[in-house]
Design an enzyme around this catalytic site. Structure first.
Site, PDB file in Angstrom:
ATOM      1  N   GLU A 502       0.829  -1.229   0.000  1.00  0.00           N
ATOM      2  CA  GLU A 502       0.000   0.000   0.000  1.00  0.00           C
ATOM      3  C   GLU A 502       0.855   1.267   0.000  1.00  0.00           C
ATOM      4  OE1 GLU A 502      -3.363   0.181   2.591  1.00  0.00           O
ATOM      5  OE2 GLU A 502      -4.152  -1.728   1.889  1.00  0.00           O
TER       6      GLU A 502
HETATM    7  C1  LIG Z   1       3.058  -9.333   0.371  1.00  0.00           C
HETATM    8  C2  LIG Z   1       2.593  -8.335  -0.623  1.00  0.00           C
HETATM    9  C3  LIG Z   1       1.241  -8.211  -0.879  1.00  0.00           C
HETATM   10  C4  LIG Z   1       0.809  -7.339  -1.882  1.00  0.00           C
HETATM   11  N1  LIG Z   1      -0.542  -7.289  -2.213  1.00  0.00           N
HETATM   12  C5  LIG Z   1      -0.902  -6.610  -3.324  1.00  0.00           C
HETATM   13  C6  LIG Z   1      -2.238  -6.705  -3.836  1.00  0.00           C
HETATM   14  O1  LIG Z   1      -3.102  -7.381  -3.275  1.00  0.00           O
HETATM   15  N2  LIG Z   1      -2.554  -6.037  -4.965  1.00  0.00           N
HETATM   16  C7  LIG Z   1      -1.634  -5.273  -5.634  1.00  0.00           C
HETATM   17  O2  LIG Z   1      -1.960  -4.712  -6.665  1.00  0.00           O
HETATM   18  N3  LIG Z   1      -0.370  -5.139  -5.158  1.00  0.00           N
HETATM   19  C8  LIG Z   1       0.023  -5.790  -4.040  1.00  0.00           C
HETATM   20  N4  LIG Z   1       1.314  -5.694  -3.575  1.00  0.00           N
HETATM   21  C9  LIG Z   1       2.230  -4.811  -4.260  1.00  0.00           C
HETATM   22  C10 LIG Z   1       2.708  -3.633  -3.437  1.00  0.00           C
HETATM   23  O3  LIG Z   1       1.741  -2.643  -3.395  1.00  0.00           O
HETATM   24  C11 LIG Z   1       4.018  -3.186  -4.110  1.00  0.00           C
HETATM   25  O4  LIG Z   1       4.988  -4.119  -3.693  1.00  0.00           O
HETATM   26  C12 LIG Z   1       4.418  -1.802  -3.797  1.00  0.00           C
HETATM   27  O5  LIG Z   1       3.581  -0.917  -4.482  1.00  0.00           O
HETATM   28  C13 LIG Z   1       5.875  -1.513  -4.155  1.00  0.00           C
HETATM   29  O6  LIG Z   1       6.207  -1.929  -5.448  1.00  0.00           O
HETATM   30  P1  LIG Z   1       7.512  -2.811  -5.697  1.00  0.00           P
HETATM   31  O7  LIG Z   1       7.499  -3.900  -4.697  1.00  0.00           O
HETATM   32  O8  LIG Z   1       7.556  -3.161  -7.104  1.00  0.00           O
HETATM   33  O9  LIG Z   1       8.715  -1.865  -5.297  1.00  0.00           O
HETATM   34  P2  LIG Z   1       9.415  -0.765  -6.229  1.00  0.00           P
HETATM   35  O10 LIG Z   1       8.388   0.127  -6.839  1.00  0.00           O
HETATM   36  O11 LIG Z   1      10.375  -1.430  -7.134  1.00  0.00           O
HETATM   37  O12 LIG Z   1      10.187   0.086  -5.140  1.00  0.00           O
HETATM   38  C14 LIG Z   1      11.459  -0.301  -4.621  1.00  0.00           C
HETATM   39  C15 LIG Z   1      11.887   0.756  -3.614  1.00  0.00           C
HETATM   40  O13 LIG Z   1      11.993   2.026  -4.254  1.00  0.00           O
HETATM   41  C16 LIG Z   1      11.292   3.001  -3.514  1.00  0.00           C
HETATM   42  N5  LIG Z   1      10.794   4.030  -4.422  1.00  0.00           N
HETATM   43  C17 LIG Z   1      10.087   3.883  -5.551  1.00  0.00           C
HETATM   44  N6  LIG Z   1       9.807   5.081  -6.085  1.00  0.00           N
HETATM   45  C18 LIG Z   1      10.349   6.011  -5.274  1.00  0.00           C
HETATM   46  C19 LIG Z   1      10.410   7.435  -5.255  1.00  0.00           C
HETATM   47  N7  LIG Z   1       9.856   8.159  -6.205  1.00  0.00           N
HETATM   48  N8  LIG Z   1      11.064   8.036  -4.254  1.00  0.00           N
HETATM   49  C20 LIG Z   1      11.655   7.308  -3.268  1.00  0.00           C
HETATM   50  N9  LIG Z   1      11.630   5.983  -3.228  1.00  0.00           N
HETATM   51  C21 LIG Z   1      10.974   5.339  -4.212  1.00  0.00           C
HETATM   52  C22 LIG Z   1      10.176   2.242  -2.825  1.00  0.00           C
HETATM   53  O14 LIG Z   1       9.757   2.955  -1.668  1.00  0.00           O
HETATM   54  C23 LIG Z   1      10.879   0.940  -2.475  1.00  0.00           C
HETATM   55  O15 LIG Z   1      11.563   1.118  -1.279  1.00  0.00           O
HETATM   56  C24 LIG Z   1       1.749  -6.531  -2.573  1.00  0.00           C
HETATM   57  C25 LIG Z   1       3.103  -6.649  -2.259  1.00  0.00           C
HETATM   58  C26 LIG Z   1       3.535  -7.530  -1.312  1.00  0.00           C
HETATM   59  C27 LIG Z   1       4.986  -7.637  -1.060  1.00  0.00           C
END
Ligand SMILES: Cc1cc2nc3c(=O)[nH]c(=O)nc-3n(C[C@H](O)[C@H](O)[C@H](O)COP(=O)(O)OP(=O)(O)OC[C@H]3O[C@@H](n4cnc5c(N)ncnc54)[C@H](O)[C@@H]3O)c2cc1C
Length: 822
Positions: A502
């Site tokens: 989230e």
């Molecule tokens: C267990 C679990 C359950 C989930 N459930 C759902 C679900 O039901 N439905 C769904 O759609 N999604 C779900 N997600 C997805 C979740 O919302 C994403 O993992 C989240 O949005 C982050 O995306 P990412 O993991 O690809 O990280 P990335 O986007 O690759 O980010 C990597 C890092 O970069 C940082 N970052 C990115 N952009 C910036 C910025 N502009 N400035 C500073 N830092 C930044 C982030 O904070 C993070 O620390 C789930 C994820 C997990 C792990």
């Protein structure tokens, strides 16, 4: 000397006017009267009176002549402002429009109106909600064996799935008319907290259908037909929903989803209808492996103009029943050993009719707005509640364990090192519970608390992770060795999940809290930006003029307030509270003024570049967040009718917040790119340097003691923790043993003293105990007490061991990553 008195009078009146935020005209009149009055009374010369009067007139007259001011001052400022103001992207605009402003706006104003906070109704559960908590939730907790869930089954057992559906745990947010429970946000929070204390996998499973997903989206945007069909089925668990937004190429930057749908005709239930052909690749989707109803976000295109002129319609949301042809799901991810269902969802050329779009054709292209609006609500409930549930259970577990576990002949809770960790657990727990209650209460008041929910999500989960670390350290090896009797390890393992979902935390802190808070909560910036959008020039100038001069007065007032409150250490001003908390309210006044001043100056000096200065923006967000958390704690203290026994907890948690605020402000000033501006700001914000201190060791000692013995402050801290001492709840059982452990302590001291002095015969504990009774060191009842406590304690200091074959939980696997390499 008398020559300077009129000047001095003007200065004093102006400072007071700025401090008290007196409007322009009354300030002008009062200053003129002060100059003349003081000059005449003091016998100053006509020149000594005339000079300040002329200077005052030079400033006050053009500003008070509204027509002149607009033409000569505001019009050029408007032209310049138009050039430098960055255009908000549609996504940013949607995010800004998606929420309301609550008490956080007061904090950002630099002069919070505390009455507004204190008059908010005390959050309370209804009789029905309390009955649900005492009935089905207790019953469910008693059924839970978290080791079975996380290790043996990697899933909830069938009887728990059935119970969840039967008792409508998945329908907490669904209105009664559709068969749901229609609970308040506070009740959802209470349920999740209680479940979290016993099993994180369970609370995540319950949290997701009640958070952003098909249920909530249908309630707000669904067509009547969709609501009538799906909501009753979601309420009683006939449908298990999930919501798929994230994919390999779109995580934090969710608007960049490459998943698409092409408008076309296709087959649906034997008929040829207009719909979308979807191609998508989603991952991390909670409940997807077992879902029956898939919410899907995709970008909709209409290349053949079957719906109208627009080709790129935008992000759209659809509902896909699980038997939709071409929908691929069922495989699972494995999120840090948590057993809630989570996995990928894929599809190529999957056809659904337009009637499966959430809200039908009318809502095509509105998907992002729908998501952001719902997120501003849900984010304030599920994750902060889970964090609160975990830390509250940690309060009970760590306090009891620190009293039960003895090393070097005494309870480990008496060592200062452990005391430090216990104090952090208690203080952070106080902060998180106040914060999660405040954000749930905001939702229940009908707000869409976009900024508070981001604050709650970020800080509850970050503090929760710190607490998880402290819980582990206090338990030593007992926390490390996994098994049915380990109640700490899974919390530690899974704490990064809440950090990631989230809105991953680094981004939430760096971009969202201050980025949105600054524009949304600032009393003038949004009005200035809104003014630019007005097409009629006269109206635009009028609106801009009002916002601009309001803003100038606001900035001057904040500079004066920040300095005056800094010089007086925030000890002046009328505030609410009791003898104990008045100083806290005053301190928050000081830091609110400082935040408003530094934030305003940063926006003025750095303009659009501030958005990319994430480290500055994050620190300013930290100040806002800690102001919010501290206010939530004061409200909690007032709501609970100022319990004296909570005062050490409040004090620790409050000083921790203020210390963090000071560090964050100092970080902004040390790294502010325009150095002369930083010097001036430092003089105004910290006129005597940084004087706040972290909570003292003595205070930490008092707070740690609260955790290690039964008491009303500890009970309040543990609100909604599942404590029934049944077979699957070691924390509840350990807590129930605590009074006996405490009663045994003086007896144990007598016994150990005699043993150390070599007065007792025998080499083991049992024979020495028998000898102690024989020699009259202890009596029979005391011996029985010691024996009982030692036997019961053994269970809690023990860890599990396994036959090696038992630990081979999974089969040899070939995950998708290896298959794709092959
Ligand atoms: C267990 C679990 C359950 C989930 N459930 C759902 C679900 O039901 N439905 C769904 O759609 N999604 C779900 N997600 C997805 C979740 O919302 C994403 O993992 C989240 O949005 C982050 O995306 P990412 O993991 O690809 O990280 P990335 O986007 O690759 O980010 C990597 C890092 O970069 C940082 N970052 C990115 N952009 C910036 C910025 N502009 N400035 C500073 N830092 C930044 C982030 O904070 C993070 O620390 C789930 C994820 C997990 C792990």
């Amino acid at each position: 000397m008398t020559a300077f008195l009129p000047f001095l009078a003007a200065l004093v009146v102006s400072l007071y006017a700025a401090f008290a935020r007196v409007r322009l005209l009354p300030w002008s009149i009062a200053t003129a009267v002060a100059i003349v009055g003081v000059g005449v009374l003091a016998g100053s010369s006509a020149l000594a009176i005339a000079v300040p009067l002329v200077l005052l007139a030079l400033v006050a007259v053009p500003l008070n002549l509204v027509g002149f001011r607009r033409r000569k001052l505001s019009a050029p400022a408007l032209a310049a402002f138009q050039k430098v103001t960055p255009q908000l992207s549609p996504t940013e605009q949607i995010a800004l429009d998606a929420g309301t402003v609550g008490f956080e706006g007061e904090l950002f104003s630099g002069k919070p109106d505390w009455k507004q906070l204190l008059k908010q109704p005390k959050p309370e559960l209804s009789v029905e909600e309390q009955a649900f908590l005492d009935g089905p939730v207790e019953e469910l907790c008693a059924m839970v064996n978290d080791w079975q869930i996380t290790h043996e089954l990697a899933d909830l057992p069938p009887e728990i799935w059935d119970f969840l559906k039967k008792k409508k745990f998945f329908g907490m947010i669904i209105p009664k008319e559709y068969g749901g429970l229609d609970f308040s946000a506070l009740a959802q929070s209470a349920v999740l907290q209680k479940l979290m204390g016993i099993s994180g996998s369970l609370s995540s499973t319950v949290g997701v259908p009640n958070s952003l997903g098909p249920g909530e989206l249908l309630m707000h945007y669904g067509t009547q037909e969709q609501r009538d069909y799906y909501l009753p089925r979601l309420a009683d668990g006939r449908e298990i929903p999930c919501f798929a937004l994230t994919g390999p190429y779109a995580g934090s930057d969710a608007t960049s989803i490459p998943d698409y749908g092409i408008v076309c005709k296709g087959e649906w239930n034997g008929a040829n209808v207009l719909g979308v052909r979807l191609t998508f690749d989603k991952r991390y989707i909670t409940l997807a492996p077992i879902a029956t109803l898939f919410g899907l976000a995709f970008r909709m295109h209409d290349p053949d103009h079957l719906l109208g002129d627009v080709e790129d319609i935008g992000i759209t949301l659809a509902l896909l029943p699980h038997d939709t042809k071409g929908l691929e799901f069922g495989r699972r991810h494995f999120p840090l050993n948590a057993a809630f269902q989570n996995g990928p969802v894929r599809g190529k050329d999957v056809f659904v009719p337009l009637s499966q779009l959430i809200g039908g054709e009318a809502m095509a292209g509105q998907g992002w707005r729908m998501l952001v609006e719902c997120l501003s609500i849900g984010r304030g409930i599920t994750l902060p509640s889970n964090a609160a549930g975990a830390v509250k259970a940690g309060v009970i577990a760590s306090g009891a364990y620190a009293r039960i576990r003895k090393q070097f002949g005494i309870a480990i809770g008496r060592f200062e090192g452990i005391e430090e960790a216990l104090a952090r657990i208690a203080g952070h727990s106080y902060q998180i519970s106040a914060l999660s209650k405040a954000s749930a209460a905001a939702v229940d008041r009908g707000e869409k608390p976009a900024v508070p929910s981001a604050i709650a999500k970020y800080h509850a989960t970050e503090l929760g992770r710190e607490v998880a670390k402290d819980i582990m350290d206090i338990h030593g090896g007992k926390g490390v060795q996994l098994g049915p009797s380990n109640y700490a390890g899974r919390g530690w393992q899974t704490s990064p999940i809440a950090i990631t979902v989230e809105g991953a935390n680094i981004m939430t802190r760096s971009l969202m809290i201050f980025g949105q808070g600054a524009i949304r909560c600032h009393p003038y910036v949004l009005r200035e930006m809104e003014a630019l959008k007005i097409s009629d020039y006269r109206e635009k100038l009028k609106a801009f003029d009002a916002a601009l001069w309001g803003h100038v007065g606001f900035a001057i007032s904040n500079a004066v307030r920040s300095f005056v409150l800094g010089v007086t250490f925030g000890k002046i001003g009328r505030v609410p509270g009791d003898a104990y908390t008045k100083r806290y309210f005053r301190k928050l006044n000081r830091y609110a003024a400082a935040l408003a001043l530094v934030a305003d100056t940063s926006m003025l000096v750095l303009g659009g570049k501030l958005k990319f200065k994430e480290k500055l923006s994050a620190r300013l967000g930290d100040v806002l967040s800690n102001l919010y958390i501290a206010s939530a704690m004061l409200k909690r203290y007032e709501d609970q009718e100022r319990p004296v026994t909570d005062q050490p907890l409040l004090a620790w948690a409050f000083h921790d917040c203020v210390y963090r605020m000071q560090g964050a402000l100092d970080g902004v000033l040390r790294n502010f790119p325009v150095r002369p501006v930083a010097w001036v700001l430092r003089a105004l914000v910290f006129p005597f340097g940084r004087r706040e201190e972290a909570p003292s060791d003595r205070l930490g000692h008092r707070v740690a003691a609260i955790l290690c013995a039964p008491g009303e402050a500890r009970d309040r801290l543990a609100e909604w923790v599942y404590l029934t001492p049944n077979a699957n709840n070691p924390v509840g059982r350990m807590n129930a043993l605590l009074p006996d452990v405490i009663a045994a302590e003086p007896v144990e001291r007598k016994f150990l003293k005699a043993a150390k002095a070599g007065e007792l015969a025998g080499y083991d504990w049992d024979s020495q105990l028998a000898d102690a009774e024989a020699k009259g060191v202890i009596d029979a009842a005391e011996r029985a007490l010691l024996a009982r406590v030692r036997a019961a304690t053994f269970e809690f200091i023990s860890v599990d061991d396994f036959d090696p074959a038992e630990l081979a939980a999974g089969k040899r696997t070939k995950p998708s990553s290896l298959r794709s390499v092959a």
